[in-house]
Scaffold this motif. Structure first.
Motif, PDB file in Angstrom:
ATOM      1  N   ARG A   1       1.657   5.121   1.087  1.00 45.39           N
ATOM      2  CA  ARG A   1       1.285   5.952   2.188  1.00 45.39           C
ATOM      3  C   ARG A   1       0.217   6.684   2.220  1.00 45.39           C
ATOM      4  N   GLY A   2      -0.516   6.746   3.345  1.00 41.30           N
ATOM      5  CA  GLY A   2      -1.869   7.665   3.196  1.00 41.30           C
ATOM      6  C   GLY A   2      -2.757   7.047   3.823  1.00 41.30           C
ATOM      7  N   LEU A   3      -4.053   7.457   3.878  1.00 43.22           N
ATOM      8  CA  LEU A   3      -5.244   6.846   4.426  1.00 43.22           C
ATOM      9  C   LEU A   3      -5.890   5.960   3.796  1.00 43.22           C
TER      10      LEU A   3
ATOM     11  N   VAL B   1       4.437   2.471   9.818  1.00 44.74           N
ATOM     12  CA  VAL B   1       3.411   1.327   9.500  1.00 44.74           C
ATOM     13  C   VAL B   1       4.085   0.289   8.507  1.00 44.74           C
TER      14      VAL B   1
ATOM     15  N   LEU C   1       1.168  -1.202  -0.100  1.00 46.40           N
ATOM     16  CA  LEU C   1      -0.151   0.148   0.166  1.00 46.40           C
ATOM     17  C   LEU C   1       0.893   1.355  -0.095  1.00 46.40           C
TER      18      LEU C   1
ATOM     19  N   PHE D   1      -4.053   4.204   8.659  1.00 43.82           N
ATOM     20  CA  PHE D   1      -3.223   5.276   8.070  1.00 43.82           C
ATOM     21  C   PHE D   1      -1.691   4.613   7.674  1.00 43.82           C
ATOM     22  N   VAL D   2      -1.272   4.523   6.574  1.00 42.86           N
ATOM     23  CA  VAL D   2      -0.075   3.866   6.346  1.00 42.86           C
ATOM     24  C   VAL D   2       1.142   4.915   6.468  1.00 42.86           C
ATOM     25  N   THR D   3       1.655   4.834   7.425  1.00 38.30           N
ATOM     26  CA  THR D   3       2.824   5.975   7.585  1.00 38.30           C
ATOM     27  C   THR D   3       4.078   4.988   7.235  1.00 38.30           C
ATOM     28  N   ARG D   4       5.186   5.863   7.478  1.00 39.05           N
ATOM     29  CA  ARG D   4       6.694   5.080   7.127  1.00 39.05           C
ATOM     30  C   ARG D   4       6.510   4.065   8.004  1.00 39.05           C
TER      31      ARG D   4
END
Lengths: 306, 598
Positions: free
Chosen positions: A232-234, A254, A230, A249-252
């Motif tokens: 990054r982002g919602l 996560v 995925l 919420f895909v952060t670095r």
């Protein structure tokens, strides 16, 4: 290899029923026709006499009790004497091939599930053309029972392709439900070839516990891209095998954590296989499937299973 | 008030936004199917951002929403209508009367200067002021484009002149130059008064004058309960104000009713139902700083004011009676309370009692309603040997307001519990009579106290609840209505002021219409001299609120005359505000995404 890698269609683009796939399966069968697993160190099973055979060896004088279909009527037409045909007796082993085309495999991308399907066809057709029997079980959507078919003669290799091409994609992974179907009517496969993503790992454990005889070969198609599926982002994600949805919420951080968990999952699959005496191979979905299958067969035949 | 240059675009944009919102909530984005869903669960478990995901989603949604709304507003071109600045002309009366010194020690000119400074300080930003000296030859002494300091300096240097002030001429000068004239005068130029108030806002400094008297008065009862007071006033000498009105107040000065500003002649005041008893009628000039005349009068009471419910200890009211009392309490807006036996009652309460014994000492001045009660000296319980059963109505008093028009001849009573005593000490009148002329419903009276009631308990009759409500209501109204409709005018006490009169003075009087006798009305015998100051102190400077100079004359203390022309407005674009807001929202959204690591 009869073609260079650049000339080969990638697994993700290769249709199972295409001419190229059939040619590559034929090539694989020819390339591995002398690579018999039965009788090797990995599979020291005895071949089982299953019939009088189909290959003609000699004529002998007709004796009462011979089957009429074995009488050579051409000789009778020419010489007016009854002779019976004697065939080479056939010995063969039975291989059970389980293919997981459940939602988790399909959701991982076209390259993964097509590679898994091509690899399944490759192993099944190789074993069949070597004169062995093959029992093929494929997941079929949301149904618990697997689509199981038994193939006895090399001429049925085309049916394997048709069987796999018609298989339903998606649904839950329930490979363990296929064990009883494959061992029905006293069939005792000498080896089990399981192609899956082995998620969740407890399914693999359950599967291995239910296999009480024969060696187990696990084929795990993997791709580097599934470590970062995925951006990054919602994102709203859903479970490929269950009606579950959620927002993430895909952060670095996560994304990094997820990649670690996927690698841990692969290690866990290998660990479970080792503890249960199974052999596990990870197959890169970007590698040509026929080369991967040939490599695995050669390594098994030569005893290089680690 | 915000308007838009292109409102149609705003409608389109907001419609699109509404569709966006609808789609946002109804059509959620399709989820991405994930092979390792459980691994995602585990991966986000330790993430603070994902724990606060609902909040973050809400914030992101709101910023997006606000961004879109701001874009829509920006496209539509928002415009706000702001009041346009005004040019005022301060016209200062410099006639000799402005040198008169008030009780505070200041001259009227000094008062006017303070008042002008206060007025100027309270103007809207952007407003400008010119100063016009109203002398025999009016002249503009400070133009509006001059700074305020210049204005203050010129104002401080102005002195009174020997000749009379031409206020109308000064107003003409101001109006000819497009200024809004505001006149500060002591009002001692009576000939200019009407002209002044027609064309300018006028602030009167110094003691107020009032010279309008009530010369005729009528109290009417046009309906069952409503009361009207009509009065006619007349000015003696120059009227102190063009506009005047009638105010009706209670003894504490609380306003009960008032008329709009009326010209000469009769003014009719509708008195609210709650107004009764001693009230004060005042004639008030437009500036509302003083009053011209007043008189005290007593209005007839039109309705009961309170109900006291009494029931013998240990018993409860009959449900029908209870319902009737509460319905009437709500209909007449009466206060209601339950009282114990021997508990003292207030003067304004009507006692409603059921069962037991009622003595005349217990009956309050407003009267009582006794349902099945023994009445001292009038009704006694039925003896054992004279039991009266099956009371059938034989006679109904159709003339009495309580029983008139009601179908009481259908009333059936199983047992009559009370009969008149042999030697009644009170007057007992049967409104509904049964066998042997025994009263079923009666009206009793003794020493000015009145009692209405029944001789049977309610449960011994077929009296329906609706009839009970009507019957009880009529009894209450009959008790509340005065027995004679002649309002008694009260005599004013000494020291009420030189202009305070009462209708019982020989100088004036009240008159009732209809068939009631009325005393002749006469004009006051003693007139005050023209221009005489009659006790009203000067309006304090603090009472002149500049902001109220725009409102109607009778509501702003100190001000009178024509209201200034309303301020016109000019459009002012809000596009720059929207653009700044848009940039701030974009920045906030970008900062949020940056912090979240998107």
């Amino acid at each position: 290899m009869w073609k260079s890698d650049q000339e080969l269609t990638p697994n993700a683009e290769l249709e199972l029923t295409s001419v190229e796939a059939r040619e590559r399966l034929d090539w694989l069968s020819r390339a591995t026709r002398r690579v018999h697993l039965a009788g090797t160190e990995w599979l020291p099973t005895r071949r089982r006499l299953v019939s009088d055979g189909t290959l003609f060896r000699e004529h002998r004088e007709y004796a009462p009790g011979d089957e009429a279909r074995h009488v050579d009527w051409h000789v009778y037409a020419r010489r007016r004497e009854l002779v019976s045909k004697v065939y080479e007796p056939e010995e063969r082993a039975r291989y059970a091939v389980l293919a997981d085309l459940s939602g988790s495999v399909v959701a991982a991308g076209r390259a993964k599930w097509r590679t898994l399907r091509l690899m399944t066809a490759a192993f099944a057709s190789v074993f069949l053309r070597q004169g062995n029997a093959v029992s093929l079980a494929v997941t079929q959507g949301d149904e618990d029972a697997l689509a199981v078919k038994h193939y006895e003669t090399p001429t049925q290799a085309g049916l394997i392709v048709r069987h796999l091409a018609d298989a339903k994609l998606g649904g839950r992974s329930g490979l363990r439900h296929g064990i009883s179907q494959l061992t029905a009517r006293g069939r005792r496969p000498a080896a089990w070839i399981v192609l899956s993503d082995f998620h969740p790992p407890r399914e693999l454990e359950a599967l291995l516990r239910r296999i009480d005889s024969g060696r187990v070969l696990l084929i795990h198609p993997t791709a580097e891209g599934e470590l970062h599926p995925l951006p990054r982002g919602l994102r709203r994600i859903g479970d490929a095998e269950a009606p579950r949805r959620r927002w993430v919420f895909v952060t670095r951080r996560v994304a990094r954590r997820y990649a670690e968990l996927v690698r841990a999952h692969r290690r866990e699959v290998r660990s479970i296989a080792r503890m249960n005496g199974a052999v596990c191979f990870e197959v890169d979905v970007n590698e040509p499937f026929d080369r991967s299958a040939a490599s695995i067969l050669h390594r098994l035949a030569s005893g290089r299973t680690s | 008030m915000i308007t838009f240059e292109r409102p149609d675009l705003l409608v389109y944009c907001l419609s699109a936004l509404a569709i966006f919102l609808l789609l946002y909530w109804r059509v959620r984005p399709r989820p991405t199917s994930m092979a390792y869903f459980t691994l995602w669960d585990e991966a986000v478990r330790a993430s603070m951002v994902n724990r606060a995901l609902p909040l973050i989603r809400m914030v992101r949604f709101l910023t997006t929403f606000l961004l879109l709304v701001t874009c829509a507003l920006l496209i539509a071109g928002p415009v706000v209508q702001r009041p346009r600045a005004k040019d005022w002309a301060i016209v200062l009366d410099l006639s000799p009367s402005m040198d008169v010194r008030e009780e505070t020690g200041e001259t009227r000119l000094e008062l006017a200067r303070r008042l002008i400074e206060r007025f100027v300080a309270g103007l809207e930003p952007g407003d400008r002021c010119a100063l016009v000296a109203a002398t025999g030859r009016p002249v503009v002494v400070a133009r509006p484009d001059r700074p305020r300091a210049w204005f203050s300096e010129r104002l401080a240097r102005l002195e009174t002149q020997v000749d009379r002030a031409d206020l109308v001429g000064a107003i003409d000068i101001a109006r000819s130059q497009g200024f809004e004239p505001v006149v500060f005068t002591d009002g001692q130029e009576p000939a200019d008064g009407p002209e002044l108030e027609r064309h300018a806002r006028v602030a009167r400094v110094g003691s107020a004058r009032a010279n309008r008297a009530i010369v005729d008065l009528t109290v009417r009862r046009p309906s069952r309960h409503g009361v009207e007071v009509a009065a006619r006033t007349a000015a003696f000498g120059e009227p102190s104000s063009e506009a005047w009105m009638l105010r009706l107040e209670d003894p504490e000065g609380k306003l009960l009713a008032e008329t709009e500003s009326v010209p000469d002649g009769w003014a009719v005041l509708e008195v609210p139902r709650r107004a009764s008893g001693r009230v004060r009628l005042r004639s008030v000039p437009g500036d509302a700083c003083t009053w011209d005349d007043d008189c005290w009068l007593e209005l007839p009471s039109g309705q009961p004011r309170a109900i006291a419910l009494s029931v013998p200890a240990g018993e409860t009211f009959h449900p029908a009676l209870n319902v009737a009392a509460h319905v009437l309490g709500q209909a007449f807006d009466l206060s209601m309370r339950e009282v114990e036996a021997n508990e003292p009652l207030r003067d304004d309460e009507v006692l409603v009692k059921e069962g037991g014994r009622l003595t005349w000492d217990e009956v309050p001045p407003e009267g009582a309603i006794a349902i099945g009660c023994e009445l001292e000296g009038s009704l006694r319980p039925v003896a054992q040997d004279e039991v009266v059963v099956r009371g059938v109505v034989l006679d109904v008093d159709r003339d009495h307001p309580v029983s008139a028009g009601l179908p009481l001849d259908q009333l059936r009573v199983r047992t009559i519990a009370l009969v008149p005593e042999a030697a009644p000490s009170a007057v007992l009148r049967a409104l509904v009579a049964g066998p042997r002329s025994l009263p079923l419903i009666y009206a009793a009276r003794r020493d000015g106290k009145r009692v209405f009631g029944t001789t049977f308990p309610i449960q011994e009759s077929d009296l329906p609840t609706g009839m009970m409500v009507v019957l009880l209501g009529r009894m209450l109204e009959a008790l509340a209505a005065p027995e004679t409709h002649v309002p008694s005018f009260l005599r004013a006490g000494p020291g009420e002021g030189p202009w305070s009169r009462t209708a019982t003075d020989a100088a004036s009087g009240g008159m009732l219409d209809d068939d009631l006798p009325s005393p002749p009305i006469e004009a006051p015998r003693v007139f005050w001299r023209e221009g005489e100051t009659r006790g009203a102190p000067p309006t304090p400077v603090e009472a002149f609120l500049p902001a109220e100079s725009d409102i109607g004359p009778r509501l702003s203390p100190g001000w009178s005359g024509a209201a200034p022309r309303p301020r016109t407005t000019e459009p002012h674009s809000l596009a720059d505000v929207c653009a700044i807001l848009l940039l701030m929202l974009l920045f906030a959204r970008g900062l949020l995404d940056f912090l979240l690591g998107v």
